[in-house]
Design an enzyme around this catalytic site. Structure first.
Site, PDB file in Angstrom:
ATOM      1  N   CYS A   1      38.767  38.447  41.109  1.00 54.77           N
ATOM      2  CA  CYS A   1      38.488  37.017  40.995  1.00 54.77           C
ATOM      3  C   CYS A   1      36.989  36.868  40.808  1.00 54.77           C
ATOM      4  CB  CYS A   1      38.943  36.271  42.250  1.00 54.77           C
ATOM      5  SG  CYS A   1      38.643  34.483  42.150  1.00 54.77           S
TER       6      CYS A   1
ATOM      7  N   GLU B   1      40.951  33.626  34.865  1.00 54.42           N
ATOM      8  CA  GLU B   1      41.090  35.043  34.568  1.00 54.42           C
ATOM      9  C   GLU B   1      41.120  35.196  33.053  1.00 54.42           C
ATOM     10  OE1 GLU B   1      40.299  38.164  34.942  1.00 54.42           O
ATOM     11  OE2 GLU B   1      41.093  37.959  36.987  1.00 54.42           O
TER      12      GLU B   1
END
Length: 221
Positions: A2, A104
């Site tokens: 992340c 992402e």
């Protein structure tokens, strides 16, 4: 992993969602939270939950140089209970890192397509995090890292890793006062179910951490 996320909720919404009694000093929403920035986190001080800011990128208390934080924005949950940088924190310094989506990048034909990923059934949520306090000379830092795990079925099509998003009914248990062993904290994380996720493509505008407005989350036509 992340490496970028959002937090767009207003302050009152956050206080109500996480049961915080005190206002959040200098709260600012963000369309593009990035490593090295101060991020909103929640800890339990032994008496109550408190919300405040930690710098994203863990600097362990024993580190010689604060620059190590840029290499430690994430911690692998599978090994955090064994690694010197995280083991002590798994026992005593667990935190919630507040978000409402994360980004992402999916590889396709040699390029990376950014995607915004949200929970299907609630807006606000918390990543499982670890924090620490670092001091050297007259400098003091409070920093954090986001715990990650292998991607679930949904995320595998996008990336092989994902942040640990705590189920709503497990948030307080993650930061509850008192010490767990690092292994107990690890087993707690492995017992968690992953909430349903949804995703959509956004423009490469989000790639630059300097960009922080609603164009970051605008769906690609």
């Amino acid at each position: 992993m992340c490496g970028r996320y959002t937090l767009l909720a207003d302050e009152l919404e956050i206080l109500q969602e996480f049961g915080i009694d005190q206002p959040i000093d200098d709260y600012q929403p963000s369309y593009n939270v990035a490593p090295g920035q101060n991020v909103l986190a929640i800890i339990h001080d032994g008496k109550q939950k408190r919300a405040g800011y930690l710098r994203w990128g863990l600097v362990p208390s024993w580190a010689n140089d604060a620059k190590i934080g840029y290499k430690m924005i994430n911690a692998r949950s599978e090994t955090a209970h064994e690694k010197p940088s995280f083991k002590r924190l798994m026992a005593r310094k667990r935190c919630l890192i507040v978000a409402d989506s994360f980004y992402e990048w999916k590889r396709h034909d040699g390029e990376k397509q950014p995607k915004r990923i949200q929970l299907g059934d609630r807006e606000l949520f918390a990543f499982a995090g670890l924090w620490d306090k670092w001091e050297q000379d007259d400098k003091k830092l409070f920093t954090c890292t986001i715990l990650t795990k292998a991607a679930n079925d949904f995320m595998q099509a996008i990336h092989h890793r994902m942040p640990i998003i705590l189920p709503k009914d497990k948030e307080d248990a993650w930061i509850e006062a008192g010490s767990q062993s690092p292994t107990e904290a690890y087993h707690f994380l492995t017992s968690l179910e992953t909430d349903d996720l949804q995703a959509y493509d956004v423009a490469s505008y989000v790639n630059s951490a300097k960009n922080n407005d609603d164009m970051c989350i605008a769906p690609l036509a």
